[in-house]
Scaffold this motif. Sequence first.
Motif, PDB file in Angstrom:
ATOM      1  N   LYS A 160      -6.260  39.663  -1.337  1.00  0.00           N
ATOM      2  CA  LYS A 160      -5.905  38.502  -0.515  1.00  0.00           C
ATOM      3  C   LYS A 160      -6.236  38.756   0.944  1.00  0.00           C
ATOM      4  O   LYS A 160      -6.057  39.855   1.469  1.00  0.00           O
ATOM      5  N   CYS A 161      -6.749  37.692   1.638  1.00  0.00           N
ATOM      6  CA  CYS A 161      -7.047  37.778   3.065  1.00  0.00           C
ATOM      7  C   CYS A 161      -5.752  37.830   3.870  1.00  0.00           C
ATOM      8  O   CYS A 161      -4.646  37.652   3.348  1.00  0.00           O
ATOM      9  N   LYS A 162      -5.902  38.042   5.180  1.00  0.00           N
ATOM     10  CA  LYS A 162      -4.734  38.056   6.053  1.00  0.00           C
ATOM     11  C   LYS A 162      -4.071  36.686   6.080  1.00  0.00           C
ATOM     12  O   LYS A 162      -4.648  35.685   5.696  1.00  0.00           O
ATOM     13  N   CYS A 193      -5.944  33.863   7.842  1.00  0.00           N
ATOM     14  CA  CYS A 193      -7.309  33.615   7.370  1.00  0.00           C
ATOM     15  C   CYS A 193      -7.306  32.686   6.160  1.00  0.00           C
ATOM     16  O   CYS A 193      -6.546  32.888   5.214  1.00  0.00           O
ATOM     17  N   GLU A 194      -8.171  31.700   6.209  1.00  0.00           N
ATOM     18  CA  GLU A 194      -8.377  30.847   5.040  1.00  0.00           C
ATOM     19  C   GLU A 194      -9.497  31.381   4.162  1.00  0.00           C
ATOM     20  O   GLU A 194      -9.491  31.206   2.948  1.00  0.00           O
ATOM     21  N   ALA A 195     -10.470  32.034   4.756  1.00  0.00           N
ATOM     22  CA  ALA A 195     -11.547  32.699   4.023  1.00  0.00           C
ATOM     23  C   ALA A 195     -11.963  33.916   4.837  1.00  0.00           C
ATOM     24  O   ALA A 195     -11.932  33.902   6.068  1.00  0.00           O
ATOM     25  N   CYS A 196     -12.370  34.993   4.135  1.00  0.00           N
ATOM     26  CA  CYS A 196     -12.707  36.219   4.841  1.00  0.00           C
ATOM     27  C   CYS A 196     -13.783  36.979   4.093  1.00  0.00           C
ATOM     28  O   CYS A 196     -13.997  36.782   2.897  1.00  0.00           O
ATOM     29  N   PHE A 197     -14.462  37.854   4.838  1.00  0.00           N
ATOM     30  CA  PHE A 197     -15.482  38.716   4.264  1.00  0.00           C
ATOM     31  C   PHE A 197     -14.868  40.030   3.788  1.00  0.00           C
ATOM     32  O   PHE A 197     -15.233  40.559   2.749  1.00  0.00           O
TER      33      PHE A 197
END
Length: 292
Positions: free
Chosen positions: A110-112, A115-119
Motif C-alpha cells: 500500500k502507498c502512503k 498518495c492516491e497512486a505511487c511508484f
Amino acid sequence: EGRQTANGPGATMPLRLLAWFLILVNLMEDVGSRQQPSRVRRQGRMNPNVSQPCPGGCATCSEYNGCLTCKPRLFFFLERIGMRQIGVCLTSCPSGYYGTRFPEPTACTKCKADCEACFNNNFCTKCKNGFYLHLGKCLENCPEWLEPNNYTMECNDIVHCKTSEWSPWSSCTKNGKTCGFKRGNETRIREVLQLPSTKGSPCLHTNETRKCIVKRKKCQRGGKVTGKRDREERRKKTKGDESKEITQENRGRESRRQNSEQRENKNKMQLKKRRMQDKQQKLHTITISTVH
C-alpha cells in the motif's frame, strides 16, 4: 405317512428363513452402494490431503484463503470480500498500491496515506485531494518559488510574460494618410510570445506612438487628399461622367420612344389589313347570294 410328516410344515420353516435372510442382505448392499459416493465427497472436502485446482496465477493455494503464493512475475494481493481477505495473483497492482519484487515474495504494498497512486514507497505519482504533487512528494502547500495548479494538483514553475523585440518605427502618418501634412504620428509594436502564470510578471504595453515631423508634400493622384489642381480635374471628370450618363439616358429614352412608335405603326398596319380582309369576305358573300 411318517415321511410326509417329516417333510410337512416343520420342514418349510428353514427355507423361509433363508429366503428372508437373502432379501435382507440384498437390501443392505443396495443402501450401502447409494450412500458410498456422498461419503467419498464428504471425505474429500474434509480431508486436507486431497489436492484441489488453484485459481489462475496461483502457485499454491488453500480452499479458504485462496492463493498463498504466486507464479513468477505475478504480484500477491489480499482482496477483501466482506469480512474475509482472499489471496489473488495479479499482473499489476491496483490503484493505491505498488509492486515489490525484492525481497521475495513479490507482493502489492500500500502507498502512503496521502498518495492516491505511487511508484514506490518514496515516490508518489498522484496525490489525494487537498495535496499538491512535487517531485514525488505530496505537499499541503507549494514552496514559495512555485505556484499551485488547482487543475492538475501539482506545483508548477512561475512563468513570466515574454515578448518579442520592438518592430521598427512606422512611416509618419496623419489620419491614415502619408501626405498633405507636416506633423503626424509614427508607431511601433511587439508581440506576446509567452503569457504569464498566476504569480508571473504581467505583460506590459505592446505598442508605442510618438510625434513626428515631415516635409509637407502634395499627395499623388489616387491619394486620399490631393492638391487644388487635382481637385478641379476631378470635378471636371465628375461633370464629364455626369454628362455622359445624361447622354446615355437620353439615348435610352429616344430608343424606347422609337420602339414604341414602331410597335404602334405595326399594330395599325395589322388592323388595316384585317379590315380589308373582312371587307373582301363580305363582298364575296354578297356576290354568291346574288347569283343564287
